[in-house]
Design an enzyme around this catalytic site. Structure first.
Site, PDB file in Angstrom:
ATOM      1  N   ARG A   1       8.597 -11.098  -1.650  1.00  0.00           N
ATOM      2  CA  ARG A   1       7.941 -10.791  -0.374  1.00  0.00           C
ATOM      3  C   ARG A   1       6.534 -11.382  -0.366  1.00  0.00           C
ATOM      4  O   ARG A   1       6.074 -11.899  -1.368  1.00  0.00           O
ATOM      5  CB  ARG A   1       7.908  -9.277  -0.133  1.00  0.00           C
ATOM      6  CG  ARG A   1       7.119  -8.505  -1.170  1.00  0.00           C
ATOM      7  CD  ARG A   1       7.079  -7.008  -0.859  1.00  0.00           C
ATOM      8  NE  ARG A   1       6.497  -6.279  -1.975  1.00  0.00           N
ATOM      9  CZ  ARG A   1       6.364  -4.970  -2.023  1.00  0.00           C
ATOM     10  NH1 ARG A   1       6.770  -4.216  -1.019  1.00  0.00           N
ATOM     11  NH2 ARG A   1       5.827  -4.384  -3.073  1.00  0.00           N
TER      12      ARG A   1
ATOM     13  N   HIS B   1      12.869   2.790  -8.835  1.00  0.00           N
ATOM     14  CA  HIS B   1      11.730   3.510  -8.246  1.00  0.00           C
ATOM     15  C   HIS B   1      12.233   4.809  -7.616  1.00  0.00           C
ATOM     16  O   HIS B   1      13.069   4.790  -6.717  1.00  0.00           O
ATOM     17  CB  HIS B   1      11.095   2.627  -7.174  1.00  0.00           C
ATOM     18  CG  HIS B   1       9.761   3.084  -6.686  1.00  0.00           C
ATOM     19  ND1 HIS B   1       9.551   4.294  -6.069  1.00  0.00           N
ATOM     20  CD2 HIS B   1       8.555   2.476  -6.731  1.00  0.00           C
ATOM     21  CE1 HIS B   1       8.271   4.393  -5.746  1.00  0.00           C
ATOM     22  NE2 HIS B   1       7.645   3.309  -6.140  1.00  0.00           N
TER      23      HIS B   1
ATOM     24  N   TRP C   1       7.275  -0.798 -11.358  1.00  0.00           N
ATOM     25  CA  TRP C   1       6.533  -2.059 -11.470  1.00  0.00           C
ATOM     26  C   TRP C   1       5.461  -2.085 -12.544  1.00  0.00           C
ATOM     27  O   TRP C   1       4.884  -3.129 -12.802  1.00  0.00           O
ATOM     28  CB  TRP C   1       5.909  -2.424 -10.119  1.00  0.00           C
ATOM     29  CG  TRP C   1       5.230  -1.281  -9.409  1.00  0.00           C
ATOM     30  CD1 TRP C   1       5.775  -0.521  -8.417  1.00  0.00           C
ATOM     31  CD2 TRP C   1       3.919  -0.757  -9.627  1.00  0.00           C
ATOM     32  NE1 TRP C   1       4.869   0.440  -8.005  1.00  0.00           N
ATOM     33  CE2 TRP C   1       3.727   0.307  -8.725  1.00  0.00           C
ATOM     34  CE3 TRP C   1       2.867  -1.098 -10.496  1.00  0.00           C
ATOM     35  CZ2 TRP C   1       2.536   1.051  -8.671  1.00  0.00           C
ATOM     36  CZ3 TRP C   1       1.684  -0.353 -10.448  1.00  0.00           C
ATOM     37  CH2 TRP C   1       1.540   0.704  -9.538  1.00  0.00           C
TER      38      TRP C   1
ATOM     39  N   GLU D   1       1.604   5.883   1.224  1.00  0.00           N
ATOM     40  CA  GLU D   1       2.681   5.921   0.222  1.00  0.00           C
ATOM     41  C   GLU D   1       2.180   6.740  -0.962  1.00  0.00           C
ATOM     42  O   GLU D   1       1.156   6.412  -1.550  1.00  0.00           O
ATOM     43  CB  GLU D   1       3.042   4.503  -0.254  1.00  0.00           C
ATOM     44  CG  GLU D   1       3.547   3.596   0.860  1.00  0.00           C
ATOM     45  CD  GLU D   1       3.904   2.195   0.375  1.00  0.00           C
ATOM     46  OE1 GLU D   1       3.976   1.976  -0.852  1.00  0.00           O
ATOM     47  OE2 GLU D   1       4.094   1.313   1.225  1.00  0.00           O
TER      48      GLU D   1
ATOM     49  N   GLU E   1      13.576  -2.597  -6.406  1.00  0.00           N
ATOM     50  CA  GLU E   1      12.985  -1.272  -6.647  1.00  0.00           C
ATOM     51  C   GLU E   1      14.028  -0.193  -6.933  1.00  0.00           C
ATOM     52  O   GLU E   1      13.789   0.995  -6.704  1.00  0.00           O
ATOM     53  CB  GLU E   1      12.076  -0.902  -5.472  1.00  0.00           C
ATOM     54  CG  GLU E   1      10.868  -1.820  -5.434  1.00  0.00           C
ATOM     55  CD  GLU E   1       9.888  -1.554  -4.310  1.00  0.00           C
ATOM     56  OE1 GLU E   1      10.173  -0.703  -3.441  1.00  0.00           O
ATOM     57  OE2 GLU E   1       8.831  -2.222  -4.300  1.00  0.00           O
TER      58      GLU E   1
ATOM     59  N   GLU F   1       0.433  -3.796   2.990  1.00  0.00           N
ATOM     60  CA  GLU F   1      -0.409  -4.061   1.811  1.00  0.00           C
ATOM     61  C   GLU F   1      -0.901  -5.503   1.747  1.00  0.00           C
ATOM     62  O   GLU F   1      -0.488  -6.277   0.884  1.00  0.00           O
ATOM     63  CB  GLU F   1       0.332  -3.704   0.516  1.00  0.00           C
ATOM     64  CG  GLU F   1       0.467  -2.223   0.294  1.00  0.00           C
ATOM     65  CD  GLU F   1       0.919  -1.876  -1.132  1.00  0.00           C
ATOM     66  OE1 GLU F   1       1.381  -2.770  -1.858  1.00  0.00           O
ATOM     67  OE2 GLU F   1       0.783  -0.704  -1.513  1.00  0.00           O
TER      68      GLU F   1
ATOM     69  N   CYS G   1       1.016 -17.869   3.787  1.00  0.00           N
ATOM     70  CA  CYS G   1      -0.401 -18.201   3.621  1.00  0.00           C
ATOM     71  C   CYS G   1      -1.133 -17.732   4.888  1.00  0.00           C
ATOM     72  O   CYS G   1      -0.722 -18.080   6.001  1.00  0.00           O
ATOM     73  CB  CYS G   1      -0.507 -19.714   3.449  1.00  0.00           C
ATOM     74  SG  CYS G   1      -2.172 -20.349   3.510  1.00  0.00           S
TER      75      CYS G   1
HETATM   76  C1  GAL Z   1       3.887  -0.574  -2.613  1.00  0.00           C
HETATM   77  C2  GAL Z   1       4.597  -1.214  -1.445  1.00  0.00           C
HETATM   78  C3  GAL Z   1       5.978  -0.625  -1.212  1.00  0.00           C
HETATM   79  C4  GAL Z   1       6.707  -0.459  -2.515  1.00  0.00           C
HETATM   80  C5  GAL Z   1       5.884   0.383  -3.436  1.00  0.00           C
HETATM   81  C6  GAL Z   1       6.569   0.643  -4.765  1.00  0.00           C
HETATM   82  O1  GAL Z   1       3.024  -1.482  -3.191  1.00  0.00           O
HETATM   83  O2  GAL Z   1       3.849  -1.113  -0.259  1.00  0.00           O
HETATM   84  O3  GAL Z   1       6.691  -1.461  -0.344  1.00  0.00           O
HETATM   85  O4  GAL Z   1       6.926  -1.728  -3.062  1.00  0.00           O
HETATM   86  O5  GAL Z   1       4.665  -0.252  -3.690  1.00  0.00           O
HETATM   87  O6  GAL Z   1       5.767   1.435  -5.602  1.00  0.00           O
END
Ligand code: GAL
Length: 639
Positions: free
Chosen positions: A105, A375, A332, A324, A372, A144, A109
């Site tokens: 993602r 996650h 990650w 979030e 993810e 973000e 630019c």
């Molecule tokens: C953020 C992002 C989300 C998801 C999340 C995972 O940086 O906005 O889309 O990727 O992290 O922790």
């Protein structure tokens, strides 16, 4: 105003049959907001100009009918694959000159005018369709900005844009050559079209060249965001939000924030501890499942200030949210431990205590596929409740029963400046000199002393509401701030007001403030194993400055050199270690009559207008006013 909870949801990831049940379960969990849409472009426009919005219409209806308010995100962080056929040169280019590929993602630019037009086009389509939809109660621009190191692109579009930007700023190459000092090493230009980007040079590029490129790159983020905002405002009065990140300084958040109604940020306390924060191995182990006890608060206070830049003051300062909130292990960071039971509740309450209106958990259901899949969400991939669900429900019940909590004004102001971060990034002079790290070190000390802090932007003109102001590392002072500091009780330095806006050394040398007769005449940076000892038993690490002048000396190094000078306005000639920060700030608080505490490691407090909140980040119970607060415990007393 009552605080609210939300959740991030991806209807396009699930079959339509489960939407109704999902929505009902969200409501049952006490959730009132649901953010959708921000990555859905390939399902909305599968081919250029072939649109399939019907499923999003239905998703919004299902969520809205259940009583949820929708935050609709523009999908511009994930342009579909066909976009590259249309605009093959839209990819950002990294500092080594390599285009960044498709398959994750943020592959665009900010300087690419073709992609900018696509961003406006899809935003317009969204808002024409949903601007008047009663269920869409807020908008999010993109997702973000800067994530995955995407603010700065070394592309042909960026080169052309930068040349234009320079021509507008300097008007003549003579002026630019003078400002940058290009006579050095025969770097003079006589045509703006000859000026390249400051990458791939033989040795280090000229610092003002780098700084101007960082300024330009930040301006591109501001423009990109503003173009979406202008489209959205044509069709709705709903508030517009962006979800910023933690420890991200590559663009000026105050400038982006000035175009928005509400600031928000994405809080991943355990991911940040493992991935983005310095700390001893002992500290990282102690807070493994809780996150650093000051990192969340620091960002809450930054984004409250960024929210204020939007010009919508609330009693809490600026309007801001957590868009979030980590609910369980993320995917990650280098290591991804699970939170201690109770942390998904503590993090939410801490945000509310700092003035957040809304906290949204990321995400509703854990995805069993793609990047993810490891996650956590509020639901497991099989739709059973994940551990954070019970905590979300508990927070919802507590919000309903607790009286409103406003955020009180703090005694201490900390100036934070993105341009200084770029200046020191361009010219660190010592490998570990970093603006975020320096400001965070000062902030952490305030927190250890139990102080409430407001973060203020670098154009602040009035500090009279604060008992104490800290302004470490502000490279070049704006006139309003220079004035305000001259009338404040403040501690500035190291490195404050020691450069011009072009990152050269001013004459007379800095700092140049009324009421502070001192000059930094020499600086040295120190490797991690070196330190400068101070007469109060403390020490400087990383950085040390030699001062000249008649300002009264408040503290000396053991070699006799002044370490803090001044009266009401003081200059700090080095980077104190943690214990030294605490000694210095405790002393200044005593002088100005600000109450401070000695908090055990991991216990943190924050006052609002009505309550004192106490949070235990430690893995063991900690005492507070005669009671024991359990690990991950939250305690509040009415004030
Ligand atoms: C953020 C992002 C989300 C998801 C999340 C995972 O940086 O906005 O889309 O990727 O992290 O922790």
């Amino acid at each position: 105003m009552k605080r609210t909870l939300g959740v991030c949801y991806y209807p396009e990831h699930w079959s339509e049959d489960v939407w109704t049940d999902d929505a009902a379960r969200m409501v049952e969990a006490g959730i009132s907001w649901v953010r959708i849409g921000e990555f859905a472009w390939s399902r909305l426009e599968p081919q250029p100009d072939v649109f399939k919005f019907d499923w999003l219409d239905r998703a919004i209806e299902v969520l809205g009918d259940a009583g949820l308010k929708v935050i609709l995100g523009t999908p511009t962080a994930t342009p579909p694959r066909w976009m590259l056929e249309k605009h093959p040169d839209m990819l950002a280019v990294d500092e080594e000159g390599r285009p960044r590929g498709f398959g994750s993602r943020r592959h665009y630019c900010f300087s690419h005018l073709g992609y900018r037009a696509e961003s406006k086009r899809i935003t317009r389509m969204f808002v024409e369709r949903y601007g008047a939809n009663p269920h869409v109660a807020a908008w999010q621009t993109d997702n973000e900005y800067a994530c995955h190191d995407t603010t700065r692109s070394y592309s042909a579009s960026a080169t052309a844009g930068f040349q234009n930007w320079l021509a507008q700023k300097y008007q003549s190459t003579e002026a630019l050559n003078r400002a940058w000092g290009n006579v050095f090493w025969s770097m003079e230009y006589d045509d703006f079209a000859d000026i390249g980007l400051p990458n791939l040079t033989v040795t280090e590029p000229n610092h003002p060249h780098v700084l101007d490129f960082y300024r330009y790159s930040s301006d591109m983020v501001v423009e990109f965001n503003r173009e979406q905002v202008e489209e959205i405002r044509k069709h709705t009065n709903a508030p517009i939000i962006h979800n910023y990140m933690g420890r991200e300084t590559s663009f000026d958040h105050f400038k982006v924030g000035a175009d928005l109604d509400i600031a928000s940020w994405d809080s991943y306390p355990i991911g940040f501890l493992s991935d983005r924060l310095e700390g001893t191995p002992e500290h990282k182990l102690r807070f493994l499942r809780q996150g650093d006890p000051d990192n969340q608060a620091f960002h809450h206070d930054i984004y409250r200030a960024v929210g204020l830049a939007g010009g919508n003051p609330s009693p809490a300062g600026g309007r801001w949210w957590v868009m979030e909130q980590q609910p369980g292990p993320v995917n990650w960071a280098p290591y991804n431990p699970a939170p201690l039971p109770g942390m998904a509740r503590l993090w939410a309450w801490e945000a509310f205590a700092h003035g957040a209106e809304t906290v949204c958990y990321f995400r509703w259901r854990q995805a069993p596929f793609a990047q993810e899949q490891m996650h956590a969400g509020l639901l497991r991939p099989d739709s059973a409740d994940a551990p954070a669900m019970a905590e979300c429900k508990q927070v919802a019940a507590e919000i309903a029963s607790l009286p409103d909590v406003g955020t009180a004004k703090a005694d201490v102001a900390l100036v934070f400046d993105y341009e200084s971060a770029w200046g020191w990034e361009a010219q660190p002079q010592g490998a570990d000199f970093d603006m975020f790290r320096l400001a965070f070190a000062a902030y952490r000390s305030c927190r250890r002393l139990g102080l409430n802090v407001d973060i203020v932007p670098p154009n602040t003109s009035d500090l009279s509401g604060y008992r104490l102001t800290l302004a470490p590392g502000i490279m070049h002072l704006s006139d309003p701030l220079r004035n305000a500091l001259s009338n404040a009780t403040a501690l500035i330095g190291p490195r404050t007001d020691t450069k011009t806006e072009h990152l050269s050394i001013p004459t007379p040398m800095g700092p140049n403030l009324d009421g502070l007769d001192t000059t930094v005449v020499l600086t040295e940076s120190l490797p991690p194993q070196a330190s400068v000892s101070l007469e109060n038993g403390g020490q400087f690490l990383h950085w040390r400055e030699i001062l000249e002048g008649n300002a009264p000396v408040k503290l000396r190094a053991t070699d006799g050199a002044p370490a803090i000078v001044g009266d009401k306005l003081r200059y700090l000639a080095g980077w104190p270690d943690d214990a030294t920060w605490d000694m210095i700030l405790r002393g200044m608080c005593d002088e100005v009559g600000v109450t401070h505490h000695v908090l055990p490691d991991g216990l943190r407090i924050r006052d609002t207008e009505t309550h004192r909140f106490v949070f235990n980040y430690a893995p063991e119970p900690l005492p507070w006013n005669g009671t024991d607060i359990a690990p991950a415990g939250v305690h509040w007393d009415a004030l």
